[in-house]
Design a protein around this motif. Structure first.
Motif, PDB file in Angstrom:
ATOM      1  N   ARG A   1      35.693   1.977  -4.665  1.00 58.35           N
ATOM      2  CA  ARG A   1      34.270   2.192  -4.919  1.00 58.35           C
ATOM      3  C   ARG A   1      34.045   3.364  -5.865  1.00 58.35           C
ATOM      4  O   ARG A   1      33.187   3.321  -6.740  1.00 58.35           O
ATOM      5  CB  ARG A   1      33.517   2.438  -3.597  1.00 58.35           C
TER       6      ARG A   1
ATOM      7  N   LEU B   1      34.787   2.194  -9.271  1.00 58.27           N
ATOM      8  CA  LEU B   1      33.715   1.316  -9.713  1.00 58.27           C
ATOM      9  C   LEU B   1      32.487   2.113 -10.141  1.00 58.27           C
ATOM     10  O   LEU B   1      31.781   1.732 -11.080  1.00 58.27           O
ATOM     11  CB  LEU B   1      33.334   0.348  -8.589  1.00 58.27           C
TER      12      LEU B   1
ATOM     13  N   TRP C   1      44.632 -10.572 -15.529  1.00 56.07           N
ATOM     14  CA  TRP C   1      43.925 -11.481 -14.625  1.00 56.07           C
ATOM     15  C   TRP C   1      42.976 -12.391 -15.406  1.00 56.07           C
ATOM     16  O   TRP C   1      42.896 -13.590 -15.148  1.00 56.07           O
ATOM     17  CB  TRP C   1      43.153 -10.678 -13.577  1.00 56.07           C
TER      18      TRP C   1
ATOM     19  N   LEU D   1      33.770 -10.474 -11.839  1.00 51.56           N
ATOM     20  CA  LEU D   1      33.892  -9.434 -10.807  1.00 51.56           C
ATOM     21  C   LEU D   1      32.790  -8.402 -10.887  1.00 51.56           C
ATOM     22  O   LEU D   1      32.756  -7.476 -10.090  1.00 51.56           O
ATOM     23  CB  LEU D   1      35.249  -8.728 -10.961  1.00 51.56           C
TER      24      LEU D   1
ATOM     25  N   GLY E   1      29.262  -6.286 -10.868  1.00 52.46           N
ATOM     26  CA  GLY E   1      28.401  -5.952  -9.747  1.00 52.46           C
ATOM     27  C   GLY E   1      29.074  -5.028  -8.769  1.00 52.46           C
ATOM     28  O   GLY E   1      30.236  -4.661  -8.908  1.00 52.46           O
ATOM     29  N   LYS E   2      28.329  -4.685  -7.795  1.00 55.24           N
ATOM     30  CA  LYS E   2      28.721  -3.622  -6.879  1.00 55.24           C
ATOM     31  C   LYS E   2      29.622  -4.112  -5.756  1.00 55.24           C
ATOM     32  O   LYS E   2      30.378  -3.333  -5.176  1.00 55.24           O
ATOM     33  CB  LYS E   2      27.426  -3.051  -6.278  1.00 55.24           C
ATOM     34  N   TRP E   3      29.553  -5.400  -5.441  1.00 50.56           N
ATOM     35  CA  TRP E   3      30.124  -5.841  -4.165  1.00 50.56           C
ATOM     36  C   TRP E   3      31.324  -6.762  -4.235  1.00 50.56           C
ATOM     37  O   TRP E   3      32.087  -6.863  -3.262  1.00 50.56           O
ATOM     38  CB  TRP E   3      29.030  -6.534  -3.358  1.00 50.56           C
TER      39      TRP E   3
END
Lengths: 120, 120
Positions: free
Chosen positions: A5, A8, A92, B11, B13-15
């Motif tokens: 996180r 991110l 990927w 992938l 976004g935050k989640w």
DNA sequence: CCGTATCCTCATCGATACTG
DNA sequence: CAGTATCGATGAGGATACGG
């Protein structure tokens, strides 16, 4: 998981990784950068580059004071350590989408490093 | 670079990555998933999981028809291949932020794999 | 050349309440 | 338990124009 996180947070959004990817090829000037990061507007590039500088991922250097001004962006060593991340993402993204037809070809062994990551 | 963008699209976004990370630990049910992916609302989890299913990253299985219903989410083999990406992100997120004080400690050798990635 | 200023739109995300 | 409905806030991102 917390560290995923964290990463991110620093890299979130549409442009940060592509900008870093471009700078992995060496220092670039503003316009150069805008050309390589296809589709980005000057406004977004300016904003993103500012955030990346604040987070210590790159360094901004003004070359001359007179007009036309020249500004160079260079990846910091810290930003350089993102290479494995970009490489993994790149590998990927290159994968064929026919995984459903050939699921047995895709094998990942876990159990060692897996435990460390999943537990974090 | 195109493939980095492709990966980011799937992938973004935050989640999504946190959800996949949770599922790397094995199949989970909706509520379980919501507990592990700290902070996510039912709405977001529902939406994200739907997108991940469409992209073939996970599989949704309804266990029973009667109430209370049980739904299980399982990572597809394709989603499993994201492990290197998550691992790289995790490793990077763990790095100390004192890189400015000790820049010489951070070394990354490029030149081989680097050329392939940067050229793409 | 290197940006900033405005204005605008749309997606993302969250809170709360509610249903099968 | 596993979601959906609704409403609303916020901010990411883009278009265009302009300034140092």
């Amino acid at each position: 998981m917390r560290s995923v996180r964290d990463a991110l947070d620093l890299l979130g959004g549409k442009w940060k990784l592509p900008i870093i990817l471009a700078l992995l090829g060496g220092p670039k000037r503003f316009k150069q950068l805008q050309r390589e990061v296809v589709g980005i507007t000057a406004k977004m590039l300016s904003k993103e580059v500012k955030e990346l500088e604040i987070n210590g991922l790159l360094r901004r250097q003004v070359q001359a004071e007179a007009a036309p001004v020249a500004v160079t962006y260079t990846l910091e060593a810290y930003g350089d350590t993102l290479f494995p991340v970009i490489e993994a993402l790149h590998d990927w993204g290159r994968q064929p989408r026919n995984h459903i037809m050939h699921p047995q070809e895709i094998v990942v062994e876990k159990t060692e490093a897996f435990e460390q990551v999943a537990a974090a």
